[in-house]
Scaffold this active site. Structure first.
Site, mmCIF file in Angstrom:
data_model
loop_
_atom_site.group_PDB
_atom_site.id
_atom_site.type_symbol
_atom_site.label_atom_id
_atom_site.label_comp_id
_atom_site.label_asym_id
_atom_site.label_seq_id
_atom_site.Cartn_x
_atom_site.Cartn_y
_atom_site.Cartn_z
ATOM 1 N N ILE A 87 33.980 32.139 38.365
ATOM 2 C CA ILE A 87 35.352 32.613 38.499
ATOM 3 C C ILE A 87 36.197 32.148 37.314
ATOM 4 C CG2 ILE A 87 37.418 32.561 39.949
ATOM 5 C CD1 ILE A 87 35.440 31.700 42.262
ATOM 6 N N CYS A 88 36.993 33.053 36.769
ATOM 7 C CA CYS A 88 37.959 32.694 35.724
ATOM 8 C C CYS A 88 39.333 32.628 36.375
ATOM 9 C CB CYS A 88 37.939 33.726 34.600
ATOM 10 S SG CYS A 88 39.084 33.336 33.255
ATOM 11 N N LEU A 89 39.783 31.410 36.651
ATOM 12 C CA LEU A 89 41.083 31.193 37.276
ATOM 13 C C LEU A 89 41.623 29.863 36.770
ATOM 14 C CD1 LEU A 89 43.175 32.203 39.375
ATOM 15 C CD2 LEU A 89 41.930 30.879 41.097
#
Length: 244
Positions: A87-89
């Site tokens: 996840i890119c967060l």
């Protein structure tokens, strides 16, 4: 009991007591430091109707170091790796704060499904699909929700037929496989519809976003290579037909 364990146990208990959030957190192998979170797909999005599971690992320095999260459920989204669930967060990296909790972080993931950030992608090919053809992207994301996240179609409710929708293009990766076929017969195939690395049929139809020929689309349609029927057709058969 150390401070980390006390905090995690309290967060799990608070989440169980909050019935309104629809967020759940469960232990894996009776470990408070390896968890499985889940939440429903947000309404009015391609993810509506699905249930999305997230693997959670609590680091030793939690809450001063961010939790490690990745999707267990396959998600078609610019900020989620179609292959690994990474996840890119920002709050999972440099924007993490000790005031954040497991529940609030899972709610942030749920919100991410509502508001993709294609300019800061985890999966560049999905992000390109989103920016170049949002309608086609939503079709694919909805299809993945049905197949992988328990959406309505996978419970027996067939999706409405759309004469312009290309079932081959939205079929996504083949379940139960872990990679493409290798061998001298493999070659790159061009496709009429937009396809991405994450939509490989695992017969090495690696298309790099180029259009397919009508003949090759017709072959896949003739084989009915789509949805649940994919599991009934051998990869060798598909490659053989495409190379004729």
């Amino acid at each position: 009991m150390d401070a980390r364990l006390r905090r995690v146990n309290k967060e799990i208990a608070d989440c169980k007591n909050d019935k309104s959030s629809n967020i759940s957190i469960d232990l894996i192998d009776n470990s408070a430091f390896h968890l499985r979170g889940s939440f429903p797909g947000p309404k009015d999005t391609p993810y509506e109707g699905g249930t999305f599971e997230v693997d959670i690992v609590i680091p030793e320095s939690y809450p001063f170091q961010p939790v490690k999260m990745k999707f267990v459920t396959k998600v078609y989204h610019p900020n989620v790796s179609s292959a690994s669930g990474a996840i890119c967060l920002d709050i999972l990296k440099d924007a993490w704060s000790p005031v954040l909790t497991l529940k609030s972080t899972l709610i942030s993931l749920q919100s991410l499904l509502c508001s993709p950030e294609p300019n800061d992608p985890q999966d560049a090919e999905v992000a390109k699909h989103y920016t170049t053809s949002k309608r086609s992207f939503e079709e694919t994301a909805r299809y993945w929700t049905q197949v992988y996240a328990g959406g309505s179609a996978s419970r027996g409710k067939a999706p409405a037929k759309d004469p312009q929708r290309d079932e081959v293009a939205i079929a996504g990766p083949r379940k139960g496989t872990c990679g493409p076929i290798r061998g001298p017969r493999v070659r790159t195939i061009e496709s009429r519809a937009y396809l991405t690395d994450s939509m490989i049929f695992h017969v090495h139809l690696l298309i790099s976003s180029r259009p397919l020929s009508h003949g090759q689309i017709d072959v896949l349609r003739r084989l009915n290579y789509r949805g649940a029927n994919v599991a009934n057709i051998s990869e060798d058969k598909v490659v053989e037909e495409l190379l004729k």
